[in-house]
Design a protein around this motif. Structure first.
Motif, PDB file in Angstrom:
ATOM      1  N   PRO A   1       0.978  -1.353   0.170  1.00 25.86           N
ATOM      2  CA  PRO A   1      -0.050  -0.261   0.341  1.00 25.86           C
ATOM      3  C   PRO A   1       0.577   1.161   0.413  1.00 25.86           C
ATOM      4  N   VAL A   2       1.889   1.445   0.490  1.00 33.42           N
ATOM      5  CA  VAL A   2       2.415   2.154   0.737  1.00 33.42           C
ATOM      6  C   VAL A   2       3.210   2.454  -0.720  1.00 33.42           C
ATOM      7  N   PHE A   3       4.253   1.568  -1.570  1.00 33.20           N
ATOM      8  CA  PHE A   3       4.084   1.894  -2.447  1.00 33.20           C
ATOM      9  C   PHE A   3       4.313   2.188  -3.730  1.00 33.20           C
ATOM     10  N   LEU A   4       2.121   1.647  -3.247  1.00 33.53           N
ATOM     11  CA  LEU A   4       1.428   1.844  -4.381  1.00 33.53           C
ATOM     12  C   LEU A   4       0.813   3.797  -4.435  1.00 33.53           C
ATOM     13  N   THR A   5       0.833   4.251  -2.995  1.00 29.77           N
ATOM     14  CA  THR A   5       0.527   5.367  -2.807  1.00 29.77           C
ATOM     15  C   THR A   5       1.653   6.300  -3.529  1.00 29.77           C
ATOM     16  N   LYS A   6       2.567   5.865  -2.606  1.00 26.94           N
ATOM     17  CA  LYS A   6       3.231   7.148  -3.275  1.00 26.94           C
ATOM     18  C   LYS A   6       3.798   7.115  -5.055  1.00 26.94           C
ATOM     19  N   LEU A   7       3.717   5.695  -5.810  1.00 24.70           N
ATOM     20  CA  LEU A   7       2.978   5.621  -6.630  1.00 24.70           C
ATOM     21  C   LEU A   7       2.286   6.199  -7.343  1.00 24.70           C
TER      22      LEU A   7
ATOM     23  N   PHE B   1       3.357  10.478  -7.810  1.00 21.42           N
ATOM     24  CA  PHE B   1       3.935  10.600  -9.110  1.00 21.42           C
ATOM     25  C   PHE B   1       3.734   9.948 -10.314  1.00 21.42           C
ATOM     26  N   VAL B   2       2.454   9.678 -10.636  1.00 22.91           N
ATOM     27  CA  VAL B   2       2.011   8.998 -12.065  1.00 22.91           C
ATOM     28  C   VAL B   2       1.375  10.751 -12.271  1.00 22.91           C
ATOM     29  N   GLN B   3       0.655  11.244 -10.992  1.00 24.67           N
ATOM     30  CA  GLN B   3       0.154  11.781 -11.200  1.00 24.67           C
ATOM     31  C   GLN B   3       0.951  13.368 -11.556  1.00 24.67           C
ATOM     32  N   ALA B   4       1.867  13.266 -11.388  1.00 24.86           N
ATOM     33  CA  ALA B   4       2.703  14.690 -11.031  1.00 24.86           C
ATOM     34  C   ALA B   4       3.338  14.971 -12.669  1.00 24.86           C
ATOM     35  N   MET B   5       3.641  13.238 -13.642  1.00 21.21           N
ATOM     36  CA  MET B   5       3.983  12.596 -14.254  1.00 21.21           C
ATOM     37  C   MET B   5       2.955  13.206 -15.410  1.00 21.21           C
TER      38      MET B   5
ATOM     39  N   ALA C   1       0.329  15.370 -14.825  1.00 21.75           N
ATOM     40  CA  ALA C   1       0.096  17.365 -15.169  1.00 21.75           C
ATOM     41  C   ALA C   1       1.326  17.694 -15.814  1.00 21.75           C
ATOM     42  N   ARG C   2       2.644  16.734 -16.125  1.00 21.97           N
ATOM     43  CA  ARG C   2       3.460  17.757 -16.986  1.00 21.97           C
ATOM     44  C   ARG C   2       3.505  17.121 -18.516  1.00 21.97           C
ATOM     45  N   TYR C   3       2.383  16.242 -18.488  1.00 15.58           N
ATOM     46  CA  TYR C   3       3.010  15.627 -20.470  1.00 15.58           C
ATOM     47  C   TYR C   3       1.590  14.609 -20.730  1.00 15.58           C
ATOM     48  N   ASP C   4       0.474  14.994 -20.001  1.00 10.93           N
ATOM     49  CA  ASP C   4      -0.710  14.505 -20.237  1.00 10.93           C
ATOM     50  C   ASP C   4      -0.534  15.656 -21.798  1.00 10.93           C
ATOM     51  N   GLY C   5      -1.389  14.820 -22.376  1.00 11.15           N
ATOM     52  CA  GLY C   5      -1.548  16.065 -23.908  1.00 11.15           C
ATOM     53  C   GLY C   5      -0.554  16.711 -24.980  1.00 11.15           C
ATOM     54  N   HIS C   6       0.754  16.363 -24.266  1.00  4.33           N
ATOM     55  CA  HIS C   6       2.161  16.979 -24.937  1.00  4.33           C
ATOM     56  C   HIS C   6       2.066  16.101 -26.195  1.00  4.33           C
ATOM     57  N   PRO C   7       2.296  17.329 -26.933  1.00  8.62           N
ATOM     58  CA  PRO C   7       1.946  17.172 -28.465  1.00  8.62           C
ATOM     59  C   PRO C   7       2.961  16.509 -29.409  1.00  8.62           C
ATOM     60  N   ASN C   8       4.620  16.398 -28.597  1.00  8.60           N
ATOM     61  CA  ASN C   8       5.124  15.283 -29.288  1.00  8.60           C
ATOM     62  C   ASN C   8       5.361  14.038 -28.762  1.00  8.60           C
ATOM     63  N   VAL C   9       4.558  13.633 -27.965  1.00  8.70           N
ATOM     64  CA  VAL C   9       4.553  12.655 -27.149  1.00  8.70           C
ATOM     65  C   VAL C   9       3.569  11.319 -27.904  1.00  8.70           C
TER      66      VAL C   9
ATOM     67  N   LYS D   1      -5.215  -6.045  -8.095  1.00  5.34           N
ATOM     68  CA  LYS D   1      -3.962  -5.327  -7.882  1.00  5.34           C
ATOM     69  C   LYS D   1      -3.532  -4.392  -9.866  1.00  5.34           C
ATOM     70  N   PHE D   2      -2.800  -5.970  -9.769  1.00  2.97           N
ATOM     71  CA  PHE D   2      -2.820  -5.390 -11.345  1.00  2.97           C
ATOM     72  C   PHE D   2      -3.045  -4.144 -12.263  1.00  2.97           C
ATOM     73  N   LYS D   3      -4.399  -4.343 -11.960  1.00  4.37           N
ATOM     74  CA  LYS D   3      -5.715  -3.197 -12.647  1.00  4.37           C
ATOM     75  C   LYS D   3      -5.455  -2.458 -12.116  1.00  4.37           C
ATOM     76  N   GLU D   4      -5.192  -2.460 -10.466  1.00  6.40           N
ATOM     77  CA  GLU D   4      -4.713  -0.760  -9.708  1.00  6.40           C
ATOM     78  C   GLU D   4      -3.895   0.189 -10.542  1.00  6.40           C
ATOM     79  N   HIS D   5      -2.887  -0.925 -10.719  1.00  9.59           N
ATOM     80  CA  HIS D   5      -1.807  -0.172 -11.588  1.00  9.59           C
ATOM     81  C   HIS D   5      -2.206   0.843 -12.521  1.00  9.59           C
ATOM     82  N   ILE D   6      -2.759  -0.292 -13.212  1.00 13.55           N
ATOM     83  CA  ILE D   6      -3.444   0.419 -14.667  1.00 13.55           C
ATOM     84  C   ILE D   6      -4.223   1.106 -14.323  1.00 13.55           C
ATOM     85  N   GLN D   7      -4.973   0.911 -13.087  1.00 10.94           N
ATOM     86  CA  GLN D   7      -6.376   1.809 -13.332  1.00 10.94           C
ATOM     87  C   GLN D   7      -5.095   3.998 -12.679  1.00 10.94           C
ATOM     88  N   ILE D   8      -4.426   3.940 -11.723  1.00 10.55           N
ATOM     89  CA  ILE D   8      -3.861   4.877 -11.422  1.00 10.55           C
ATOM     90  C   ILE D   8      -3.269   5.597 -12.264  1.00 10.55           C
ATOM     91  N   HIS D   9      -3.045   4.687 -13.765  1.00  9.25           N
ATOM     92  CA  HIS D   9      -2.229   6.082 -15.153  1.00  9.25           C
ATOM     93  C   HIS D   9      -3.684   5.697 -15.301  1.00  9.25           C
TER      94      HIS D   9
END
Length: 484
Positions: free
Chosen positions: A165-171, A174-178, A180-188, A216-224
């Motif tokens: 659970p700690v790993f998933l919380t920190k992950l 991080f994914v939310q921060a990523m 915020a910077r790259y979602d919709g980036h025209p060159n990605v 739990k694998f679905k949880e990784h995907i859903q986070i993204h």
């Protein structure tokens, strides 16, 4: 029996009228035929590099040989979470930004994934140490007795407890921060979901540790999926039976699949469920030279059943993207030694659109709609998944585009691979000065402006991305008869 001269004259007039009527009807039919022009473009076999599909090269654009760079549509790199966020909340986005810029400067898009574990890493902390200092659990694994370099580098490797659970919380942070910077980036072009398993490939080989549960694998995907609303996500996948329903579910929520292991332990069938729904991505099991040396490249099976021909894999998995032996010098070797295959698959990967026939009016009236018929054929293995629209243009004798109208009835996303799509559309050019022009067609992305960026596999003269169909005359508006 004698007939009077008057009657003979009458018969002659009747006969002459009949001849004139038939002649007039023939001329009318001929005129009607001349009103429409039919064009059947020759199909081109030349390799075409298009956006949203094709070969992928790894690393920086400036490190690619000229031939590899010219043929590649996309650059790609896997990063480690620990190098992007070495301290909690301290992000080194410049590592990703520099890679994006490298490919953008070369006129290409970029894709990437961020791993949490890798047997190839020289650093133990692929997931940053501060995550475990915060209480996340991990194991270690000693990698030795390596038979293939693709397994990794010898040494002690970090294995996070991926459902901690700690790993998933920190992950998640991080994914939310990523995002915020790259979602919709025209060159990605896309971002991989690489948070679970070795290399982020959704498996625990060669760690020897048990897999997490499907939920739990679905949880990784859903986070993204929750974080990225615009940029395409690709999920690395394999043959794990318990995860097969998860892969189906991922596609249903708008996540594409990728298979890392093509030509080695995979024929690409694992990603075939993407067909017509989401893009699929291929990555080779190893380099071209390695697979060639083992006989896998030519379909020679080893005792473990590894070895598949790339052309067969493409027809089975129907990928939109495929790596060109990672690019670089290995990609250049593959390009030189298997040039015919590379050229053929350049067009076969993803979509490849051609026009088999166009029928259009030789004359149209300014501001008034006129019918046009186009037969389209998708000669690729997959749909086109990037936003696109068909447009028509009028080109002046000086070669200048003077008018553009969109083809409202044409939707390239719907054109299935291998199927002929017959479209009846409309030509409507407003505010066009009457005169003689060239009618042209093109497929544009949303930000293309006046110059279509998607190339067609046909032999027609082009003008700034427009394919010239043929001459057309624009007449003025007809005068009203009200006052007559």
């Amino acid at each position: 029996m004698n007939t009077s001269p008057l009657k003979n004259l009458w018969l002659l007039l009747v006969l002459l009228s009949a001849v004139l009527f038939v002649s007039g009807a023939d001329k009318k039919k001929s005129a009607l035929k001349e009103m429409f022009v039919t064009v059947k473009p020759a199909i081109s076999d030349k390799p075409i590099v298009n956006p949203g599909k094709g070969w992928v090269a790894y690393g920086k654009a400036e490190n690619q040989p000229k031939g590899v760079l010219a043929l590649s549509s996309l650059g790609y790199t896997r990063f480690q979470w620990g190098e992007i966020e070495p301290e909690e909340g301290v992000y080194h986005w410049e590592i990703i930004d520099n890679a994006i810029k490298s490919w953008s400067d070369a006129g290409k898009q970029f894709a990437f994934g961020v791993m949490c574990a890798s047997t190839h890493s020289r650093s133990f902390w692929v997931t940053p140490k501060w995550v475990f200092d915060a209480g996340a659990k991990y194991d270690s694994f000693e990698l030795k007795d390596i038979k293939l370099s693709t397994t990794g580098n010898p040494g002690t490797k970090l294995v996070p407890v991926f459902d901690d659970p700690v790993f998933l919380t920190k992950l998640k942070i991080f994914v939310q921060a990523m995002a915020a910077r790259y979602d919709g980036h025209p060159n990605v072009a896309f971002i991989d979901i690489r948070s679970y398993g070795n290399w982020g490939e959704g498996h625990m080989y060669p760690f020897g540790k048990p897999d997490i549960s499907a939920e739990k694998f679905k949880e990784h995907i859903q986070i993204h999926r929750d974080a990225f609303k615009k940029t395409l996500l690709q999920l690395p996948t394999g043959k794990h039976a318990e995860f097969l329903p998860v892969q189906d579910w991922a596609v249903s929520i708008g996540v594409g699949l990728r298979r890392d292991g093509i030509c080695g332990n995979s024929d690409g069938s694992e990603v075939s469920i993407c067909g017509g729904k989401m893009p699929a991505v291929f990555e080779f099991y190893g380099s071209y030279e390695m697979m060639k040396g083992l006989g896998w490249w030519d379909g020679k099976k080893d005792k473990e059943g590894r070895g598949f021909r790339l052309a067969d894999c493409v027809e089975t998995g129907k990928p939109t993207y495929c790596d060109l032996s990672r690019g670089g010098t290995s990609g250049l070797t593959m390009l030189k030694e298997d040039s015919a295959l590379v050229a053929k698959l350049t067009n076969r990967l993803g979509y490849h659109l051609v026009i088999s026939e166009v029928k259009y009016p030789g004359s149209i009236q300014a501001g008034k709609s006129a019918k046009i018929w186009i037969d389209w054929l998708n000669k690729g293995v997959a749909n086109i998944f990037i936003p696109s629209r068909v447009s028509f243009a009028l080109i002046s004798k000086e070669g200048k585009v003077v008018g553009i109208c969109d083809a409202a009835a044409s939707n390239p996303v719907q054109w299935q691979p291998g199927q002929l799509t017959k479209i009846q559309d409309q030509l409507t050019f407003k505010k066009i000065t009457p005169g003689d022009y060239i009618l042209a067609v093109g497929i544009r992305q949303p930000n293309d402006g006046m110059k279509p960026s998607i190339k067609l596999g046909i032999e027609l003269k082009t003008n700034d991305g427009w394919y010239e169909i043929g001459p057309i005359t624009v007449t003025g508006k007809k005068k009203s008869n009200k006052n007559l």
